[in-house]
Design an enzyme around this catalytic site. Structure first.
Site, PDB file in Angstrom:
ATOM      1  N   SER A  82       0.789  -1.235   0.000  1.00 31.61           N
ATOM      2  CA  SER A  82       0.000   0.000   0.000  1.00 31.61           C
ATOM      3  C   SER A  82       0.820   1.283   0.000  1.00 31.61           C
ATOM      4  O   SER A  82       0.241   2.369  -0.046  1.00 31.61           O
ATOM      5  CB  SER A  82      -0.947   0.007   1.205  1.00 31.61           C
ATOM      6  OG  SER A  82      -2.001  -0.899   1.008  1.00 31.61           O
ATOM      7  N   LYS A 130      -0.055   3.781  -2.617  1.00 32.66           N
ATOM      8  CA  LYS A 130      -1.086   4.814  -2.508  1.00 32.66           C
ATOM      9  C   LYS A 130      -0.507   6.225  -2.419  1.00 32.66           C
ATOM     10  O   LYS A 130      -1.234   7.210  -2.597  1.00 32.66           O
ATOM     11  CB  LYS A 130      -1.988   4.509  -1.316  1.00 32.66           C
ATOM     12  CG  LYS A 130      -2.784   3.206  -1.472  1.00 32.66           C
ATOM     13  CD  LYS A 130      -3.688   2.946  -0.280  1.00 32.66           C
ATOM     14  CE  LYS A 130      -4.598   1.730  -0.520  1.00 32.66           C
ATOM     15  NZ  LYS A 130      -4.050   0.483   0.027  1.00 32.66           N
ATOM     16  N   SER A 133      -5.800   3.290   4.593  1.00 30.61           N
ATOM     17  CA  SER A 133      -5.317   2.474   3.481  1.00 30.61           C
ATOM     18  C   SER A 133      -6.411   1.624   2.844  1.00 30.61           C
ATOM     19  O   SER A 133      -6.198   0.455   2.494  1.00 30.61           O
ATOM     20  CB  SER A 133      -4.163   1.575   3.948  1.00 30.61           C
ATOM     21  OG  SER A 133      -3.401   1.125   2.856  1.00 30.61           O
TER      22      SER A 133
END
Length: 407
Positions: free
Chosen positions: A85, A88, A140
């Site tokens: 993640s 992101k 997230s």
């Protein structure tokens, strides 16, 4: 009449001969000696031993000076690996730079199908884009990432294309994005060094910094029927002095990951750990990040590379309308360095130039070395353009000389 014509031709021949003589004389013995660089090379030796290597659990790690992009320490930091993640970060920065944070995002069935961690959106739910950024970066949420990508570019593959385009612009040459959320996917990878480059770029954005430092955020769908509360999961913010955040990550393939940033005094560092343990070793990433940041802050300090005054140079110019030219002073080269590193600055500037000379054409270079390895090279440009001297200039100079000396 014939005598007048003959005298005119004779006078012109004398003028030409005198001009050539004066021109050659001027070239062979300039009226003013050039001011040369006192040294072709400056060497600043190291004054301390190399710092101890940080002890890390991560398979891949990097700590970087954010301002200069210099890697201070790396452990397999150029090796391609999944980054979970932390992906992101790129998703968020693309939205912020688009200026579309006030738009309304409608969730698709595909976005709603994303696995945990997710917001729990349903098909047709509408959200403010800015709210989804908090969902994306604080908790997230994978469904928020897909909803953002589809709204921004029409589809996930199209948005991935924008991500890869931005990565190329930032010099992330060992990175390839496939998803906006970092879920495991073939050919979705980066490196610890590239993620530090991305973080160094992202923290220049004030909206991004405010976003990642937000402790919690509450919002609803656009119709007000569904409410949500998101809390920042970045423990680094609360326990490390000078921490700026940035983003955690985990998948079964990537392991625990974290991209961080911290600022102390005049130094800002970014760090990245990838494959930093698997359950139950969730805390490894925090310990590794602290060790990386401590290594950078303890052993490195800001440095402005020493450069001599190039505006004082007077380089002879052959066949030019001016006999000499100086050089522009280059912009300051700032980085960080430790006392265990030697600095060498090498000048490559010619002793003589030939007209024409142009301010946008380099005439030399300055090379900066750290520990005998090239750090960067800067071009040296003349301070003014000098045209090539032509025959009419010679005649004009002769006439001026004649008038000044035989009036």
């Amino acid at each position: 009449m014939k005598h007048t014509k003959f005298l005119s031709i004779l006078l012109l021949a004398v003028l030409i001969s005198a001009g050539i003589f004066l021109d050659l004389q001027g070239r062979s013995s300039p009226s003013e000696a050039p001011v040369c660089l006192p040294e072709k090379e400056i060497h600043i030796p190291a004054t301390a031993n190399a710092p101890a290597t940080p002890i890390l659990k991560a398979k891949y790690a990097c700590v970087m000076d954010s301002g200069s992009g210099r890697i201070l320490y790396g452990k397999e930091c150029g090796q391609k690996a999944p980054m979970a993640s932390t992906t992101k970060i790129m998703t968020a920065i693309l939205v912020l730079e688009s200026g579309r944070t006030g738009e309304t995002v409608c969730a698709s069935s595909y976005a709603a199908s994303m696995p945990k961690v997710h917001l729990g959106m349903q098909k047709g739910y509408q959200y403010n884009m800015k709210d989804l950024l908090y969902s994306l970066m604080l908790e997230s949420h994978n469904d928020s990432a897909v909803a953002i990508a589809e709204h921004m570019a029409g589809s996930v593959p199209a948005f991935a294309g924008l991500m890869n385009q931005k990565a190329a612009e930032l010099g992330m040459s060992d990175t390839h994005f496939v998803t906006p959320n970092g879920l495991d996917a073939e050919n979705h990878y980066s490196t610890a060094a590239d993620m530090c480059r991305l973080a160094s770029y992202a923290i220049q954005n004030k909206e991004f910094c405010a976003l990642i430092q937000t402790k919690s955020h509450r919002f609803t769908t656009m119709d007000g029927k569904h409410s949500y509360a998101v809390t920042n999961k970045d423990a680094f913010l609360s326990y490390y002095d000078g921490a700026l955040g940035i983003k955690t990550g985990f998948t079964s393939k990537a392991g625990y990951c974290f991209v961080g940033a911290a600022r102390r005094d005049n130094t800002t560092l970014t760090s990245c750990v990838l494959a930093c343990g698997w359950p139950p070793n969730k805390s490894f990433k925090w310990t590794d990040t602290k060790n990386l940041m401590d290594y950078g802050f303890i052993n490195y300090a800001p440095l402005t590379m020493p450069v001599q005054d190039l505006t004082a140079l007077r380089i002879p110019v052959e066949d030019g309308k001016s006999d000499f030219v100086s050089c522009q002073q280059p912009d300051e080269i700032k980085t960080v360095a430790s006392r265990s590193e030697s600095i060498t600055v090498v000048y490559e500037i010619p002793e003589k130039l030939y007209a024409p000379v142009h301010t946008d054409t380099p005439v030399g270079s300055i090379s900066f070395y750290i520990n005998d390895e090239l750090y960067c090279r800067e071009s040296v440009f003349p301070s003014e353009s000098i045209e090539k001297s032509v025959f009419s200039d010679t005649i004009r100079n002769v006439l001026q000389f004649w008038m000044e000396n035989f009036d």
